[in-house]
Design a protein around this motif. Structure first.
Motif, PDB file in Angstrom:
ATOM      1  N   SER A 105      58.574 -49.772  -4.123  1.00 16.47           N
ATOM      2  CA  SER A 105      58.766 -50.183  -2.733  1.00 16.47           C
ATOM      3  C   SER A 105      57.476 -49.976  -1.958  1.00 16.47           C
ATOM      4  O   SER A 105      56.770 -48.985  -2.180  1.00 16.47           O
ATOM      5  N   ALA A 160      60.532 -45.251  -5.346  1.00 19.67           N
ATOM      6  CA  ALA A 160      60.224 -45.553  -3.943  1.00 19.67           C
ATOM      7  C   ALA A 160      59.134 -44.643  -3.354  1.00 19.67           C
ATOM      8  O   ALA A 160      58.414 -45.048  -2.445  1.00 19.67           O
ATOM      9  N   GLY A 220      59.286 -55.014  -2.066  1.00 18.83           N
ATOM     10  CA  GLY A 220      59.152 -54.102  -3.197  1.00 18.83           C
ATOM     11  C   GLY A 220      59.150 -54.948  -4.461  1.00 18.83           C
ATOM     12  O   GLY A 220      59.020 -56.169  -4.399  1.00 18.83           O
ATOM     13  N   SER A 238      63.405 -52.294  -1.908  1.00 18.22           N
ATOM     14  CA  SER A 238      63.981 -51.803  -3.165  1.00 18.22           C
ATOM     15  C   SER A 238      65.489 -51.600  -3.065  1.00 18.22           C
ATOM     16  O   SER A 238      66.181 -51.599  -4.074  1.00 18.22           O
TER      17      SER A 238
END
Ligand SMILES: Cc1ncc(COP(=O)(O)O)c(C=O)c1O
Length: 410
Positions: free
Chosen positions: A248, A219, A261, A114
């Motif tokens: 991610s 994330a 991701g 990410s």
């Protein structure tokens, strides 16, 4: 004069590149760790500063990579990704967050982690002079790229008094006029705060009213505790019209080094990302994308990890509170974010979290990450190395023993 003295771009400091005397926070931590290790080679360092899982990827995922790595059909450039990965990501969003209805082909594109996605997204939206609103403390990549592009950055402080959510009403009108995009991240690094559905609804209304693109960094989105159901920004009505979400596999599936991701959400924004990405990289190795599909389809991998972190939070929060901190189990991420103490019993005063964190490494061989952007706080991560529950308990007990000798004042 050296050849390169006048060659470095102004965005990196031009002629002043490499001359800055300010030392990057993580470099300071690294130096303090080395110094402490040199002075006390016999005492093991307790590393509570790590921002990545202590466990490796699940054996199922590793086996999938092993099987796919040698297949000739996986060898070529993957460009913007394989459709099977996009479909698996759509399934993951549906199962974990209840976000259905995404068209995998038009609304999901993979990323080589990410971090690069957060770097490329400002290229899609920021013209020189445009402003990015960004939560601080936090992950700075989109803000850094906005500055590279000649844009401005307006910080939205995350304060405990507001549940570590930004106060959108406090953004001045002149900033709103220039604001083009907003970066936020929930569950949040470093505060561990989670967003509520009401907050996300306010963000959608704010974005629509002011014409601001929302970039939500998810994330840690699947790492939640204490009955808080993982929440996607995209699950809120109207979010798909104004924003994108960046996911991610790094933290959710213990796959930091694997670099995988995805970006999802508004189809035009995703297409813009895909366009910039196509001009930047040639896609993640197909075998890794296929192993990632295995991960995305096995939610139990995350469940086991969540159970471990939850157990460690119970131990850590209890120990920190006994030492005088005001610690609470976070509802997301793997971070415990606590106010830094004012002083130690030996008379040392801490004027910032950075000073306290440095003192803690040097005197106790305990590494943390300090944050001074919105109050002085330190971040303890429950991703510390421990191979068994017994070792987890021992590590936290040892942390408490070492820190109790400091006689901290708050
Ligand atoms: C908030 C946040 N976003 C994004 C990332 C980047 O993760 P990755 O590039 O491994 O997907 C991190 C890593 O620490 C993070 O803390």
């Amino acid at each position: 004069m050296n050849f390169f003295d006048d060659k470095i771009a102004e965005r990196l400091g031009g002629r002043n590149f490499g001359k800055a005397t300010e030392i990057y926070k993580f470099e300071l931590i690294k130096r303090a760790k080395s110094a402490a290790r040199r002075e006390h080679p016999d005492i093991p360092l307790i590393d509570m500063g790590v921002g990545e899982p202590d466990w490796p990827a699940d054996p199922l995922v590793v086996a999938s990579l092993a099987a796919e790595a040698g297949r000739p059909e996986n060898r070529r450039y993957a460009d913007n990704g394989i459709p099977e990965f996009q479909q698996a990501a759509a399934g993951f969003l549906r199962r974990v967050f209840g976000v259905g209805g995404l068209d995998p082909e038009r609304q999901i594109v993979h990323a080589i982690g990410s971090k690069p996605a957060l770097a490329l997204l400002p290229i899609c939206f920021i013209n020189p002079g445009d402003v990015l609103l960004t939560t601080v403390p936090g992950y700075p990549v989109s803000a850094t790229y906005t500055k590279y592009l000649g844009g401005g950055v307006y910080n939205l402080p995350l304060l405990e008094s507001n549940g570590f959510l930004p106060d959108l009403d406090a953004v001045p009108t002149d900033v709103l006029k220039k604001a083009k995009a907003m970066y936020m991240n929930y569950p949040n690094n470093p505060t561990g705060a989670v967003a509520s559905r009401e907050f996300f609804k306010r963000v959608v209304a704010f974005a629509r009213k002011n014409g601001i693109v929302v970039i939500h960094d998810a994330a840690y989105a699947a790492l939640t505790y204490d009955g808080y159901t993982p929440l996607s920004f995209l699950s809120v009505d109207g979010a798909m019209d104004v924003g994108v979400e960046v996911h991610s596999l790094s933290k959710t599936f213990n796959m930091t080094g694997w670099r995988i991701g995805f970006v999802c959400g508004n189809s035009k924004a995703v297409r813009a990302y895909a366009d910039v990405k196509d001009n930047t990289d040639s896609g993640q190795f197909r075998a890794i994308q296929k192993a990632a599909i295995t991960a995305l389809e096995h939610g139990e991998i995350t469940a086991v990890t969540v159970k471990k972190y939850s157990r460690r939070f119970d131990l850590l929060v209890d120990a920190l509170n006994k030492l005088g901190f005001n610690a609470r189990n976070p509802r997301g991420s793997f971070y415990c974010y606590v106010k830094a103490p004012r002083a130690a019993g030996d008379g040392t005063e801490f004027h910032s979290a950075a000073e306290f964190s440095d003192y803690l490494i040097r005197n106790c061989l305990i590494s943390t990450v300090p944050w001074d952007e919105a109050g002085a706080y330190v971040r303890f991560s429950v991703t510390f190395e421990a191979d068994s529950e017994q070792q987890e308990t021992q590590t936290v007990r040892e942390l408490q023993r070492r820190m109790s000798a400091l006689d901290l004042r708050f």
